[in-house]
Scaffold this motif. Structure first.
Motif, PDB file in Angstrom:
ATOM      1  N   ASP A 102       0.720  -1.416  -0.029  1.00 11.86           N
ATOM      2  CA  ASP A 102       0.028   0.165   0.025  1.00 11.86           C
ATOM      3  C   ASP A 102       0.859   1.310   0.107  1.00 11.86           C
ATOM      4  O   ASP A 102       0.606   2.384  -0.307  1.00 11.86           O
ATOM      5  CB  ASP A 102      -0.699  -0.013   1.206  1.00 11.86           C
ATOM      6  CG  ASP A 102      -2.159   0.859   1.115  1.00 11.86           C
ATOM      7  OD1 ASP A 102      -2.690   0.894   0.149  1.00 11.86           O
ATOM      8  OD2 ASP A 102      -1.988   1.916   1.912  1.00 11.86           O
ATOM      9  N   LYS A 103       2.233   1.060   0.420  1.00  8.55           N
ATOM     10  CA  LYS A 103       2.815   2.339   0.502  1.00  8.55           C
ATOM     11  C   LYS A 103       3.325   3.040  -0.925  1.00  8.55           C
ATOM     12  O   LYS A 103       4.138   3.940  -1.140  1.00  8.55           O
ATOM     13  CB  LYS A 103       4.187   2.068   1.176  1.00  8.55           C
ATOM     14  CG  LYS A 103       5.269   1.497   0.814  1.00  8.55           C
ATOM     15  CD  LYS A 103       6.388   1.543   1.961  1.00  8.55           C
ATOM     16  CE  LYS A 103       7.807   1.231   1.351  1.00  8.55           C
ATOM     17  NZ  LYS A 103       8.970   1.366   2.155  1.00  8.55           N
ATOM     18  N   PHE A 104       3.064   2.054  -1.923  1.00  7.98           N
ATOM     19  CA  PHE A 104       3.669   2.186  -3.232  1.00  7.98           C
ATOM     20  C   PHE A 104       2.443   2.907  -4.144  1.00  7.98           C
ATOM     21  O   PHE A 104       2.589   3.249  -4.978  1.00  7.98           O
ATOM     22  CB  PHE A 104       4.134   0.939  -3.591  1.00  7.98           C
ATOM     23  CG  PHE A 104       5.257   0.737  -3.309  1.00  7.98           C
ATOM     24  CD1 PHE A 104       6.429   1.270  -3.348  1.00  7.98           C
ATOM     25  CD2 PHE A 104       5.214  -0.725  -2.663  1.00  7.98           C
ATOM     26  CE1 PHE A 104       7.599   0.745  -2.727  1.00  7.98           C
ATOM     27  CE2 PHE A 104       6.498  -1.336  -1.877  1.00  7.98           C
ATOM     28  CZ  PHE A 104       7.518  -0.404  -2.083  1.00  7.98           C
ATOM     29  N   THR A 145      -3.239  11.061  -1.144  1.00  5.33           N
ATOM     30  CA  THR A 145      -3.970  11.419   0.020  1.00  5.33           C
ATOM     31  C   THR A 145      -4.041   9.940   0.915  1.00  5.33           C
ATOM     32  O   THR A 145      -3.834   8.900   0.360  1.00  5.33           O
ATOM     33  CB  THR A 145      -5.531  11.683  -0.283  1.00  5.33           C
ATOM     34  OG1 THR A 145      -5.695  10.887  -1.305  1.00  5.33           O
ATOM     35  CG2 THR A 145      -5.481  13.250  -0.863  1.00  5.33           C
ATOM     36  N   GLN A 146      -4.177  10.243   2.061  1.00  2.00           N
ATOM     37  CA  GLN A 146      -4.127   9.132   2.856  1.00  2.00           C
ATOM     38  C   GLN A 146      -5.591   8.569   2.891  1.00  2.00           C
ATOM     39  O   GLN A 146      -6.506   9.508   3.240  1.00  2.00           O
ATOM     40  CB  GLN A 146      -3.736   9.344   4.364  1.00  2.00           C
ATOM     41  CG  GLN A 146      -2.878   8.238   5.066  1.00  2.00           C
ATOM     42  CD  GLN A 146      -2.049   9.234   6.148  1.00  2.00           C
ATOM     43  OE1 GLN A 146      -2.157  10.105   6.253  1.00  2.00           O
ATOM     44  NE2 GLN A 146      -1.316   8.189   6.578  1.00  2.00           N
ATOM     45  N   GLU A 164      -7.084   1.526   4.150  1.00  5.04           N
ATOM     46  CA  GLU A 164      -5.978   0.734   3.852  1.00  5.04           C
ATOM     47  C   GLU A 164      -6.003  -0.621   4.049  1.00  5.04           C
ATOM     48  O   GLU A 164      -6.566  -0.968   5.098  1.00  5.04           O
ATOM     49  CB  GLU A 164      -4.857   1.328   4.588  1.00  5.04           C
ATOM     50  CG  GLU A 164      -4.540   2.743   4.060  1.00  5.04           C
ATOM     51  CD  GLU A 164      -3.418   3.166   5.183  1.00  5.04           C
ATOM     52  OE1 GLU A 164      -2.632   2.621   5.827  1.00  5.04           O
ATOM     53  OE2 GLU A 164      -3.335   4.841   5.185  1.00  5.04           O
TER      54      GLU A 164
END
Lengths: 572, 432
Positions: free
Chosen positions: A260-262, A267-268, A272
């Protein structure tokens, strides 16, 4: 589950014909070692002793892992070259497009025959054959995903890396690979699930009266079914389920959460993907020390080495490449032309031995298999659409059922074949109809998944509007639901038909209770040709199936897909 | 600053750029001189090719003709002494703030200690202390762009390029960042020799730059170079400031209307065909809204003032004003827009009558005459959109012909001059 089926936008053309000819040559090349003489019977005893289950399961997982590693390496090289070299792209992408749509299992007989002849002693030949086949089931969608990721890299990010003077390797490491990660992870997951299907088919089968076996969970299940050992069968399936769930929880969930960090959106988001295991790993002191002391230094060491090599290459490139390149290019061209002519000649020679009675079978076989595929699709649609919509339009149901369906769907249909055959063969009066059930089993999930996803994605506003206008019943289906799920439905059905053709190979000709049962169909034709050693028919059958599938893709699916994209896509 | 003492730094010589197979250049014969210690703003409407020009100057893009001389040497390949701040920030979301800033330094092969130290220094200069380990998605837009600046400055470039660096930020954040950047620039805290900023904001350009280079559209050419000699910090409310802004508006509106390619006009006259003209990307709703506003304001308004009142960017405003004047609903004089009697009538009438007026007006525009003529000549009064696209592309250029066609269809539909079938992509006239 995300299902990214990507169509190559190019039209069917000359290049595809050339590719088909090449495929014929490749099949010929693969099976040619097996055409002369027969090797001895390799007898591997498959035990149905429950104690053996863990080690069998492990062997199967290792086989899958080996195939997956090869698939990753292939993906990165092939995708990278296709994305960066314009000339190569023109050939590589149509090849990939065709490879993606042809039924891999139709190559099984050819590949196995060839490899066993090359490695006549021990099970090495079969091992390699099974790994290659699993690989061919895994690689294409991953490669496409990687290729497209590089292609759609945001221009600004690319320019930033250029203006900051990142070299090729650094661009790959810092930009292209991270950007492609999410797509790769989702496609890896899909490929992995698909891999089980092929694994089951590859671990145990009969060719030319010889049975080929590999110790593994797939052969365990089949042996148990043949022996009528219900207890072993049940335990085997439970073991398989446990393995699938464990892999899902300990490998795929953490990897998805990590990937997910990619995400490129800046925006957050609130939803997630979460993984308990990943959280545990991230908080664990031991893991932290391990990564900091060992992995990080190891990877930075490797990274530096590669950096240095790249820098050296860049320095030396100017000097050496030109002259050497030209000569080697010419040699490669001459050699490949000779090989092509040789292979082409042999393919023609082999096909010319095809008897008229053999040829006559083909149209009928195609028709029967096609009808079976259509029937399987219709039956699958009849139950998956209402159920999928019901689940997708109801959040509570979706939360409960989605994970369950995901697990059930990842159980390879091929593992359940023996069980199903036992039940349906007599009930449906023969394999002709039972094989349809086998096809449905493997492919209905793709449709169900996509219908659920499509129904979930229908915007709340549209649903509210439908309600306020009092639109109900059939009208609601016509105005809201069907158009809403149409794009997903098409995607699901494309994948499902591909699966059906694959399944036809293993479902129209089965070994059940120690003897072969068959029905009329293209899959049966291919399997039978292998059995009887009719190589000309095997080649012809395999090629026919590839052509049928590719033509249907071009005539039916590509159009529906474009229609779905243009007309029914809900843009938010 | 004594102008004669300035040293020439970058010379943009006769840059022309064609994209793909297009026959019309995007950039045409662009010449700009940039001196050391100069802050240049390149101002032009969107789609004018400003960004392409910037990419040619930095060596990311190759020009079709012409060359860029940087510090006495011809730019060949990506210029290692230039760096860019992007509108979209272009931060790598998977790298932390520190890693993003270090990226360029690492690529240049500096030792680890130096990169870490230099990156920290820049992060602190740009005011991001304490966020070193944050990922871009955890930061606000303004802070992200600060990372963008830190990354661009870390490699100690001689030339800092900025591609609309503030347009993705809200007004206050942008203003804040502008002031800080100007402070850094005027206090010589950065080792930069000059700055090139791409913008479509006139006020932004006047606020920051020493020299404004104005580009036209289709193709982009330099229509004016304006020196701004106001001392920093500049006051947006001061009379000089407003006067400068106003004068630029005048040049821009004039440039928009007068800019016709002479060769093409000659060609058209020769062929005795009424040349289809480009219909500005104006929406009917916005045009009526504008007219009403002008009407309420005694029928005359300053365009600059209008843009401010409506909080509209010049880019969005200008096509609508062009549209209004093309329809003869208003006239533009010296940066003012003046409503005509017809314009007043248009907004006062009922929908049906207003449409009638609109229809009469667009029937005078060659483009629509062509469409109607073609449709009437067909038996089924139907024609593919593609046909018109190809036809008009000959006169209006291939560039974004689809969106140009969309505007034509939009106007024609509103006027009920013809209809459009989205599925078959055909234009047709109802036969009843």
């Amino acid at each position: 589950m995300k299902n990214e089926k990507v169509f190559n936008k190019q039209k069917f053309g000359m290049i595809d014909v050339v590719i088909f000819i090449c495929i014929a040559m490749v099949i010929y090349l693969i099976m040619s070692p097996g055409m002369n003489g027969t090797s001895g019977n390799i007898d591997v005893k498959i035990s149905t002793d429950l104690d053996m289950l863990p080690s069998y399961a492990l062997r199967s997982v290792l086989r899958m892992t080996a195939a997956y590693i090869i698939a990753i390496i292939f993906t990165l090289t092939y995708g990278y070259i296709a994305a960066h070299n314009k000339k190569a792209e023109k050939i590589l992408i149509p090849i990939l497009d065709i490879l993606q749509s042809i039924p891999v299992l139709s190559f099984l007989p050819a590949v196995v025959l060839g490899l066993i002849a090359l490695f006549p002693n021990g099970t090495l030949g079969i091992e390699i054959a099974s790994i290659i086949l699993i690989f061919t089931g895994q690689a294409w969608n991953m490669t496409f995903s990687f290729y497209y990721s590089i292609k759609i890299l945001p221009r600004d990010l690319k320019e930033a890396s250029r203006i900051l003077q990142l070299n090729r390797w650094q661009q790959f490491k810092k930009l292209e690979l991270p950007f492609a990660t999410i797509g790769l992870v989702w496609n890896s997951m899909m490929s992995w699930a698909g891999g089980w299907f092929f694994l089951m088919a590859c671990e145990m089968f009969t060719l030319q009266g010889r049975s080929f076996r590999l110790k593994g969970i797939g052969s365990f299940l089949q042996t148990a079914a043949n022996e009528g050992n219900t207890k072993a069968l049940i335990y085997g399936i439970i073991t398989l389920l446990i393995v699938i769930i464990l892999l899902d929880q300990f490998i795929w969930r953490p990897v998805i959460a990590w990937s997910d960090k990619f995400k490129i959106e800046l925006t957050q988001s609130n939803d997630e993907p979460k993984s308990f295991v990943l959280k545990l790993l991230r908080r664990s002191y031991i893991v932290q020390i391990l990564t900091e002391k060992i992995f990080d230094s190891f990877f930075s060491f490797i990274g530096k080495r590669i950096d240095n090599i790249i820098i050296n290459i860049n320095k030396n490139k100017v000097v050496s490449s030109r002259k050497f390149g030209n000569i080697s290019k010419i040699i490669i061209r001459i050699v490949s032309i000779i090989v092509l002519i040789y292979l082409g000649f042999n393919v023609i020679k082999l096909l010319s031995t095809l008897s008229f009675t053999d040829l006559k079978q083909i149209p009928k076989a195609v028709l029967f298999s096609l009808l079976r595929v259509i029937a399987a699709q219709i039956i699958a649609l009849i139950w998956t659409v209402p159920v999928g919509v019901a689940i997708g339009m109801n959040k509570k149901l979706a939360n409960i059922f989605q994970p369950i369906i995901q697990v059930i769907a990842s159980v390879p249909a091929t593992a359940l074949f023996p069980v199903v055959l036992g039940v349906f063969m007599s009930a449906l009066g023969g394999l002709g109809f039972a094989s349809i059930i086998l096809m449905i089993m493997g492919t209905q999930w793709y449709i169900l998944f996509n219908v659920v996803a499509g129904a979930m994605a229908i915007p709340e506003d549209l649903r509210a509007a439908t309600k306020t206008f009092g639109i109900r019943g059939i009208k609601k289906w016509k105005t809201l639901i069907l158009p809403g799920i149409f794009p997903n439905l098409v995607t699901g059905m494309i994948t499902a038909t591909g699966g059906c053709w694959n399944a036809s190979i293993v479902s129209e000709y089965v070994n059940f209770g120690g003897h072969a049962v068959k029905t009329i169909g293209l899959g049966a034709l291919i399997s039978e040709a292998t059995e009887t050693g009719n190589f000309a028919l095997l080649l012809m059958g395999t090629i026919t199936m590839c052509i049928v599938v590719v033509v249907i893709n071009n005539v039916v699916w590509k159009r529906l897909y474009t229609l779905a994209e243009e007309r029914f896509k809900i843009e938010i | 600053m004594d102008l004669r003492k300035q040293k020439e730094f970058i010379k943009v010589k006769g840059i022309t750029k064609y994209f793909g197979e297009s026959e019309k250049p995007t950039l045409k014969d662009i010449n700009i001189n940039i001196n050391e210690d100069e802050f240049i703003a390149i101002l032009g409407p969107s789609g004018s090719g400003k960004s392409s020009l910037l990419r040619i100057i930095t060596g990311l893009l190759e020009p079709t003709e012409g060359e860029v001389i940087f510090d006495g040497k011809k730019v060949d390949g990506v210029n290692p002494y230039a760096s860019i701040v992007f509108q979209s920030f272009a931060l790598y979301p998977w790298l932390t703030v520190q890693e993003n800033v270090e990226l360029g330094l690492k690529a240049k092969g500096f030792p680890k200690d130096y990169t870490t130290e230099k990156a920290s220094e820049l992060i602190s200069l740009i005011g991001l202390d304490g966020f070193e380990d944050a990922y871009p998605k955890e930061l606000s837009g303004g802070m992200r762009q600060r990372v963008g600046f830190a990354r661009a400055l870390a490699v100690q470039p001689k030339l800092l390029c900025m591609d609309e660096p503030f347009s993705a930020l809200d007004f206050l954040t942008a203003e804040n960042l502008r002031t800080e950047l100007i402070d850094l620039w005027t206090n010589k805290k950065m080792p930069i020799k000059s700055v090139i900023m791409i913008t479509h904001g006139i006020e932004e350009a006047v606020l920051m730059a020493d020299k404004i280079v104005m580009l036209s559209r289709d193709p982009a050419r330099v229509i004016a170079e304006i020196k701004i000699n106001l001392p920093h910090p500049r006051n947006r409310k001061s009379i000089e400031f407003e006067r400068t802004v106003d004068s630029i508006y005048k040049v821009l509106t004039k440039g928009e209307f007068d800019d016709q390619d002479e060769d093409e006009i000659k060609k058209v006259v020769k062929e005795k065909i009424e040349k289809p003209v480009e219909i500005p990307a104006a929406s009917i709703g916005v045009m009526s809204g504008l007219l009403e506003l002008v009407d309420d304001n005694d029928g005359r308004m300053d365009i600059y003032q209008l843009g401010r009142d409506l909080m509209m960017e010049i880019d969005d405003l200008l096509p609508n004003i062009e549209g209004i004047s093309m329809l003869k609903f208003a006239e533009v004089k010296e940066g003012d827009i003046i409503i005509t009697p017809l314009g007043s009538k248009f907004i006062e009438e009922e929908t049906e009558n207003a449409k009638e007026i609109f229809r009469e007006q667009i029937m005078n525009i060659s483009t629509f005459k062509v469409v109607v003529k073609v449709l009437n000549n067909k038996k089924n009064k139907t024609m593919k959109e593609e046909f018109f696209q190809e036809l008009f592309a000959q006169y209006l250029g291939e560039h974004s012909i689809e969106s140009k066609m969309d505007v034509i269809i939009d106007w024609g539909r509103y006027a009920e001059l013809f209809n459009y079938d989205h599925d078959t992509e055909e234009l047709y006239i109802d036969m009843e």
